[in-house]
Design a protein around this motif. Structure first.
Motif, short mmCIF file in Angstrom:
data_model
loop_
_atom_site.label_atom_id
_atom_site.label_comp_id
_atom_site.label_asym_id
_atom_site.label_seq_id
_atom_site.Cartn_x
_atom_site.Cartn_y
_atom_site.Cartn_z
N ARG A 15 0.85 -1.19 0.00
CA ARG A 15 0.00 0.00 0.00
C ARG A 15 0.89 1.24 0.00
O ARG A 15 2.03 1.19 0.43
N VAL B 21 -1.95 -5.33 -0.70
CA VAL B 21 -3.19 -5.74 -1.34
C VAL B 21 -2.78 -6.56 -2.56
O VAL B 21 -1.78 -6.26 -3.22
N ARG C 124 -9.73 0.56 -9.92
CA ARG C 124 -10.16 0.29 -8.53
C ARG C 124 -9.04 -0.36 -7.72
O ARG C 124 -8.88 -0.07 -6.54
N THR D 271 -6.63 2.38 -6.82
CA THR D 271 -7.27 3.20 -5.79
C THR D 271 -7.19 2.51 -4.43
O THR D 271 -6.97 3.18 -3.40
N GLU D 272 -7.30 1.21 -4.41
CA GLU D 272 -7.16 0.46 -3.15
C GLU D 272 -5.73 0.53 -2.63
O GLU D 272 -5.52 0.62 -1.42
N ARG E 235 -5.49 3.79 -0.87
CA ARG E 235 -6.37 4.00 0.30
C ARG E 235 -5.55 4.12 1.57
O ARG E 235 -4.60 3.37 1.78
#
Length: 168
Positions: free
Chosen positions: A101, A112, A159, A162-163, A166
């Protein structure tokens, strides 16, 4: 996808140190057909467990450093569905990629992961001619199916990035 320069690519990484971004072995940018790419993805030929993806998010390129334990490194790959292109035809060349991340969360070791085509062929996969099963009896849906696949790839890859961002 808009063509990118080496400088733009290296500056786009959100989960890599400056050193990691500087050491990344880039693909031949002149040889790419940018009009047929929805994102730029490649494996580092000098570091087989490292890979990179640069994905447009809100019109801006966002790069992520990925790690794989099985991508062309002798590990056993399983038949799986790529989470980005969701191609039902090519399922034997999919690998688990994990991204640290961005920001403090990544420095604490949070990651992730997702299944992606090992050689990042998603853009080609979504543009393949639909099978008879996908089309049914309606050949007029051919272009619509391809467009829906392209939109889905762009959405799912965005997406994921974007994760990664986060909590950064």
């Amino acid at each position: 996808m808009n063509p990118l320069t080496e400088k733009q690519i290296r500056a786009s990484f959100v989960n890599a140190s400056r050193r990691e971004a500087a050491q990344a072995t880039l693909p031949d940018l002149e040889a790419l057909d940018w009009d047929r790419l929805d994102y730029l993805g490649w494996r580092d030929r000098k570091a087989p467990l490292s890979a990179y993806a640069v994905v447009p998010v809100d019109g801006e390129p966002v790069g992520v450093l990925l790690r794989s334990t099985d991508a062309k490194s002798g590990g056993r790959r399983r038949r799986a569905l790529c989470a980005w292109c969701e191609d039902v035809v090519v399922t034997e060349d999919v690998s688990l990629y994990v991204a640290r991340r961005a920001g403090a969360s990544g420095r604490r070791g949070n990651t992730v992961g997702t299944l992606i085509c090992t050689d990042f062929r998603c853009s080609a996969n979504v543009r393949r001619t639909p099978t008879r099963t996908e089309l049914g009896d309606d050949d007029s849906m051919r272009d619509t199916i391809v467009e829906l696949r392209i939109d889905g790839l762009r959405d799912r890859s965005s997406r994921f990035v974007t994760e990664v961002l986060r909590d950064a």
